[in-house]
Design a protein around this motif. Structure first.
Motif, PDB file in Angstrom:
ATOM      1  N   GLY A 247     -37.713 -68.616  27.001  1.00  0.00           N
ATOM      2  CA  GLY A 247     -36.119 -69.015  27.744  1.00  0.00           C
ATOM      3  C   GLY A 247     -35.766 -69.083  26.605  1.00  0.00           C
ATOM      4  N   ILE A 248     -34.558 -68.522  26.382  1.00  0.00           N
ATOM      5  CA  ILE A 248     -33.620 -68.716  24.599  1.00  0.00           C
ATOM      6  C   ILE A 248     -32.653 -68.987  25.179  1.00  0.00           C
ATOM      7  CG2 ILE A 248     -32.938 -68.057  22.360  1.00  0.00           C
ATOM      8  CD1 ILE A 248     -35.137 -65.918  22.474  1.00  0.00           C
ATOM      9  N   ASP A 249     -31.876 -70.144  24.408  1.00  0.00           N
ATOM     10  CA  ASP A 249     -29.963 -70.772  25.021  1.00  0.00           C
ATOM     11  C   ASP A 249     -30.076 -70.702  22.989  1.00  0.00           C
ATOM     12  OD1 ASP A 249     -27.858 -71.907  25.868  1.00  0.00           O
ATOM     13  OD2 ASP A 249     -28.364 -73.877  24.074  1.00  0.00           O
ATOM     14  N   TYR A 250     -29.676 -70.278  22.252  1.00  0.00           N
ATOM     15  CA  TYR A 250     -28.547 -69.586  21.307  1.00  0.00           C
ATOM     16  C   TYR A 250     -27.524 -70.871  20.667  1.00  0.00           C
ATOM     17  CZ  TYR A 250     -26.197 -66.459  18.356  1.00  0.00           C
ATOM     18  OH  TYR A 250     -25.275 -66.147  16.860  1.00  0.00           O
ATOM     19  N   GLY A 251     -27.738 -71.271  19.904  1.00  0.00           N
ATOM     20  CA  GLY A 251     -26.152 -71.321  18.981  1.00  0.00           C
ATOM     21  C   GLY A 251     -26.460 -71.517  17.718  1.00  0.00           C
ATOM     22  N   THR A 252     -25.063 -71.562  17.632  1.00  0.00           N
ATOM     23  CA  THR A 252     -25.158 -71.064  15.938  1.00  0.00           C
ATOM     24  C   THR A 252     -24.787 -72.360  14.753  1.00  0.00           C
ATOM     25  OG1 THR A 252     -21.954 -70.953  16.249  1.00  0.00           O
ATOM     26  CG2 THR A 252     -23.657 -69.141  16.226  1.00  0.00           C
ATOM     27  N   THR A 253     -23.725 -73.223  15.233  1.00  0.00           N
ATOM     28  CA  THR A 253     -23.382 -74.809  14.972  1.00  0.00           C
ATOM     29  C   THR A 253     -24.478 -75.728  15.270  1.00  0.00           C
ATOM     30  OG1 THR A 253     -21.298 -74.896  16.421  1.00  0.00           O
ATOM     31  CG2 THR A 253     -21.411 -74.038  13.987  1.00  0.00           C
ATOM     32  N   ASN A 254     -24.234 -75.305  16.860  1.00  0.00           N
ATOM     33  CA  ASN A 254     -25.233 -76.203  17.739  1.00  0.00           C
ATOM     34  C   ASN A 254     -26.749 -75.774  18.015  1.00  0.00           C
ATOM     35  OD1 ASN A 254     -23.638 -77.364  19.059  1.00  0.00           O
ATOM     36  ND2 ASN A 254     -22.757 -75.892  20.688  1.00  0.00           N
ATOM     37  N   PRO A 255     -27.774 -76.212  18.540  1.00  0.00           N
ATOM     38  CA  PRO A 255     -29.262 -75.741  18.183  1.00  0.00           C
ATOM     39  C   PRO A 255     -29.641 -74.696  19.478  1.00  0.00           C
ATOM     40  CG  PRO A 255     -29.051 -77.800  19.022  1.00  0.00           C
ATOM     41  CD  PRO A 255     -28.273 -77.511  18.197  1.00  0.00           C
ATOM     42  N   THR A 256     -30.433 -73.961  18.445  1.00  0.00           N
ATOM     43  CA  THR A 256     -31.127 -72.726  19.251  1.00  0.00           C
ATOM     44  C   THR A 256     -32.678 -73.252  19.314  1.00  0.00           C
ATOM     45  OG1 THR A 256     -29.359 -71.050  17.822  1.00  0.00           O
ATOM     46  CG2 THR A 256     -31.795 -70.085  19.014  1.00  0.00           C
ATOM     47  N   SER A 257     -32.899 -73.234  20.614  1.00  0.00           N
ATOM     48  CA  SER A 257     -33.741 -73.590  21.448  1.00  0.00           C
ATOM     49  C   SER A 257     -34.738 -72.482  22.030  1.00  0.00           C
ATOM     50  CB  SER A 257     -33.366 -74.316  22.187  1.00  0.00           C
ATOM     51  OG  SER A 257     -34.902 -74.838  23.628  1.00  0.00           O
ATOM     52  N   ALA A 258     -36.131 -72.376  21.575  1.00  0.00           N
ATOM     53  CA  ALA A 258     -36.529 -70.963  22.919  1.00  0.00           C
ATOM     54  C   ALA A 258     -37.846 -71.342  23.282  1.00  0.00           C
ATOM     55  CB  ALA A 258     -37.296 -69.819  22.048  1.00  0.00           C
ATOM     56  N   ILE A 259     -38.192 -71.518  24.812  1.00  0.00           N
ATOM     57  CA  ILE A 259     -39.422 -72.500  25.276  1.00  0.00           C
ATOM     58  C   ILE A 259     -40.179 -71.711  26.640  1.00  0.00           C
ATOM     59  CG2 ILE A 259     -40.054 -74.590  27.621  1.00  0.00           C
ATOM     60  CD1 ILE A 259     -37.730 -76.080  26.221  1.00  0.00           C
ATOM     61  N   LEU A 260     -40.999 -71.366  26.004  1.00  0.00           N
ATOM     62  CA  LEU A 260     -42.440 -70.691  26.820  1.00  0.00           C
ATOM     63  C   LEU A 260     -42.567 -71.172  28.119  1.00  0.00           C
ATOM     64  CD1 LEU A 260     -44.103 -67.745  26.440  1.00  0.00           C
ATOM     65  CD2 LEU A 260     -45.663 -69.409  25.206  1.00  0.00           C
ATOM     66  N   VAL A 261     -42.542 -70.030  29.303  1.00  0.00           N
ATOM     67  CA  VAL A 261     -43.331 -71.080  30.392  1.00  0.00           C
ATOM     68  C   VAL A 261     -44.447 -69.773  30.140  1.00  0.00           C
ATOM     69  CG1 VAL A 261     -42.270 -71.068  32.515  1.00  0.00           C
ATOM     70  CG2 VAL A 261     -40.701 -72.112  31.157  1.00  0.00           C
ATOM     71  N   GLY A 262     -45.449 -70.155  31.184  1.00  0.00           N
ATOM     72  CA  GLY A 262     -46.579 -69.795  32.271  1.00  0.00           C
ATOM     73  C   GLY A 262     -47.499 -69.955  33.170  1.00  0.00           C
ATOM     74  N   ALA A 279     -44.285 -75.621  31.054  1.00  0.00           N
ATOM     75  CA  ALA A 279     -43.386 -75.095  29.866  1.00  0.00           C
ATOM     76  C   ALA A 279     -44.846 -75.591  27.959  1.00  0.00           C
ATOM     77  CB  ALA A 279     -42.118 -76.685  29.897  1.00  0.00           C
ATOM     78  N   ILE A 280     -45.027 -74.330  28.112  1.00  0.00           N
ATOM     79  CA  ILE A 280     -45.761 -74.983  27.380  1.00  0.00           C
ATOM     80  C   ILE A 280     -45.429 -74.527  25.539  1.00  0.00           C
ATOM     81  CG2 ILE A 280     -47.878 -73.240  26.166  1.00  0.00           C
ATOM     82  CD1 ILE A 280     -48.084 -71.476  28.563  1.00  0.00           C
ATOM     83  N   ASP A 281     -44.510 -74.269  25.178  1.00  0.00           N
ATOM     84  CA  ASP A 281     -44.415 -74.353  23.339  1.00  0.00           C
ATOM     85  C   ASP A 281     -43.033 -74.465  23.404  1.00  0.00           C
ATOM     86  OD1 ASP A 281     -44.937 -75.164  20.702  1.00  0.00           O
ATOM     87  OD2 ASP A 281     -46.147 -73.273  20.135  1.00  0.00           O
ATOM     88  N   GLU A 282     -42.106 -74.597  22.407  1.00  0.00           N
ATOM     89  CA  GLU A 282     -41.119 -74.868  22.007  1.00  0.00           C
ATOM     90  C   GLU A 282     -40.891 -74.771  20.614  1.00  0.00           C
ATOM     91  OE1 GLU A 282     -36.411 -77.332  22.322  1.00  0.00           O
ATOM     92  OE2 GLU A 282     -38.159 -78.654  22.824  1.00  0.00           O
ATOM     93  N   TRP A 283     -39.795 -73.597  20.510  1.00  0.00           N
ATOM     94  CA  TRP A 283     -39.057 -73.105  18.444  1.00  0.00           C
ATOM     95  C   TRP A 283     -38.494 -74.118  18.964  1.00  0.00           C
ATOM     96  CZ3 TRP A 283     -35.319 -69.877  17.210  1.00  0.00           C
ATOM     97  CH2 TRP A 283     -35.152 -69.913  15.589  1.00  0.00           C
ATOM     98  N   ARG A 284     -37.309 -74.562  17.872  1.00  0.00           N
ATOM     99  CA  ARG A 284     -35.606 -75.088  18.246  1.00  0.00           C
ATOM    100  C   ARG A 284     -35.669 -75.422  16.134  1.00  0.00           C
ATOM    101  NH1 ARG A 284     -32.740 -79.151  21.763  1.00  0.00           N
ATOM    102  NH2 ARG A 284     -31.639 -80.340  20.803  1.00  0.00           N
ATOM    103  N   TYR A 285     -34.598 -74.706  16.407  1.00  0.00           N
ATOM    104  CA  TYR A 285     -34.030 -75.407  14.909  1.00  0.00           C
ATOM    105  C   TYR A 285     -32.435 -75.537  15.220  1.00  0.00           C
ATOM    106  CZ  TYR A 285     -32.155 -74.008  10.363  1.00  0.00           C
ATOM    107  OH  TYR A 285     -31.371 -73.838   8.975  1.00  0.00           O
ATOM    108  N   GLU A 286     -31.676 -76.196  14.608  1.00  0.00           N
ATOM    109  CA  GLU A 286     -31.040 -77.197  14.469  1.00  0.00           C
ATOM    110  C   GLU A 286     -30.438 -77.476  13.413  1.00  0.00           C
ATOM    111  OE1 GLU A 286     -30.781 -81.267  16.461  1.00  0.00           O
ATOM    112  OE2 GLU A 286     -32.939 -80.696  17.182  1.00  0.00           O
ATOM    113  N   SER A 287     -29.120 -76.866  13.009  1.00  0.00           N
ATOM    114  CA  SER A 287     -28.299 -76.137  11.822  1.00  0.00           C
ATOM    115  C   SER A 287     -28.010 -77.788  11.467  1.00  0.00           C
ATOM    116  CB  SER A 287     -27.298 -75.003  11.418  1.00  0.00           C
ATOM    117  OG  SER A 287     -26.111 -75.780  12.539  1.00  0.00           O
ATOM    118  N   THR A 288     -27.819 -78.632  12.044  1.00  0.00           N
ATOM    119  CA  THR A 288     -26.842 -79.806  10.871  1.00  0.00           C
ATOM    120  C   THR A 288     -28.017 -80.687  10.597  1.00  0.00           C
ATOM    121  OG1 THR A 288     -27.229 -80.882  13.433  1.00  0.00           O
ATOM    122  CG2 THR A 288     -25.131 -79.766  12.883  1.00  0.00           C
TER     123      THR A 288
END
Length: 427
Positions: A247-262, A279-288
């Protein structure tokens, strides 16, 4: 007729519902209110004179099919009457007792256009608190023939919800009768089922769905969170049956988060199946934090590189998620992912239902989270209800500390029809 018959309270509500123009059954889950209201509805359909339309209203066509049509077709519940309800899945009409019944989804304020100009003799509303007030008011204006009636059910909502303030508290003046139900009013429930339901809810959802109270949402949303119960070491993950989704929550100035569910089809110490979500793993990018705002192209590249990695411990086979589920507002990112060869599914963004589902999974300990989901672990205790919205009768989370919570909610809510075949929770 249900296997143990109707209770005296259910029978009384069916009879008394005919005394007023509007009848509302309200209370806890599995309190017997829906079955009683459906018997009242069938009687009303049989008596309808054909002076107007018969309609069933719900949040969506799918919820009408699940909550109303399927029970009406249950031989266990309605015996020989079950054959008197016919419906083609996806159709906006049904035939009930030989009468055409229109099925109307009302999930936003524009839905009132679907009934504008109609003359309605009989209306049945599923989960009235989920309807926009404008639709409810328009529906009442459509009941303009002699003897027109409205039957409705709902679980309680906010203490300040329009249905409670404007109608229930002024029921006599509104030509309305209200029936309150708890689980104790349903004679068909087993003690085991009642115990399981009580274990499936916490906080505001327990107050509403178990105790049948109208209460404001306030404080922490996931107040049932307990690291000792809900957190698991990544290295000790059980064998995964499948990776359901990222599941991916998209952000530009806000964080983008991707969480893998099995999902793992665990068995307990007694050998009984005990499937759980992880909830197995997460990729997250925070521009701030990174001091750099990434383009959609760069975000896509980094996300795809992360997806290509191994996400399970070394002893487990390599798996990839069945679905990539994306924030429905992330149109530009969806296009970029498609151009890069990654097809995404638009997330189900029913916020309150999604929160309730995640909360139920946590309460019943059917959802565990590894330490790799760093963004979610940072947010989960800080994700809070909007107290100002509650004062107005609305249930909304604050738009703070919500990015990883949203990405997990997208993955779980959108794949619900898959994992619910194995993980049993309250509907």
């Amino acid at each position: 007729m249900p296997s143990k018959g109707l209770s005296k309270k259910q029978i009384a509500s069916i009879a008394q519902s005919e005394l007023k123009k509007i009848a509302l059954w309200v209370g806890a889950v599995s309190g017997g209110k829906t079955i009683a209201s459906l018997f009242a509805f069938l009687i009303a359909v049989r008596r309808a004179r054909g002076t107007g339309l018969i309609v069933i209203v719900g949040k969506t066509l799918q919820t009408i099919e699940r909550n109303i049509i399927e029970p009406l077709q249950s031989v266990e519940l309605f015996g020989s009457l079950a054959a008197q309800t016919t419906h083609t899945k996806g159709s906006n009409t049904a035939i009930i007792l030989g009468r055409e019944v229109h099925l109307v989804g009302a999930n936003d304020t524009r839905s009132e256009e679907k009934i504008r100009g109609a003359t309605i003799e009989l209306a049945y509303v599923d989960e009235a608190t989920l309807l926009p007030v404008g639709f409810w008011e328009m529906l009442l204006t459509r009941l303009r023939v002699e003897g027109a009636r409205l039957l409705a059910t709902t679980n309680p909502g906010s203490f300040n919800h329009w249905l409670r303030i404007q109608y229930m508290l002024d029921a006599e003046a509104k030509n309305m009768v209200v029936f309150h139900f708890t689980m104790d009013d349903n004679p068909s429930l087993t003690p085991e089922y009642v115990r399981d339901m009580k274990a499936s809810f916490a906080g505001v959802f327990y107050d509403r769905f178990i105790l049948g109270k109208w209460t404001n949402a306030e404080g922490a949303i996931f107040d049932m969170w307990d690291p000792a119960k809900h957190q698991i070491e990544w290295a000790s993950l059980p064998p995964m049956w499948k990776l359901l989704a990222v599941g991916i929550d998209y952000g530009t100035t806000n964080p983008t988060s991707a969480i893998l569910v099995g999902i793992a089809l665990n068995v307990d110490d007694l050998g009984k199946p005990h499937p759980k979500l992880y909830a197995i793993d997460e990729w997250r990018y925070e521009s701030t934090t990174e001091k750099q705002k990434l383009t959609d192209m760069e975000l896509s590249r980094r996300l795809r590189e992360w997806l290509a990695e191994d996400h399970l411990p070394p002893h487990q086979p390599r798996l990839q998620p069945d679905y990539v589920i994306l924030d429905p507002s992330a149109a530009s990112f969806r296009v970029q992912l498609r151009q890069d060869g990654l097809i995404s599914t638009q997330a189900d963004n029913d916020v309150l239902d999604g929160i309730r589902t995640v909360a139920s999974l946590l309460t019943s300990e059917h959802l565990l989270v590894t330490e790799k989901c760093t963004g979610f672990l940072k947010e989960v205790t800080e994700y809070r209800w909007d107290s100002k919205a509650s004062e107005k009768g609305d249930d909304k989370p604050l738009k703070e500390n919500d990015h990883s919570c949203d990405s997990l909610r997208y993955a779980i809510r959108t794949t619900e029809t898959i994992w619910r075949q194995h993980v049993k929770l309250a509907a």
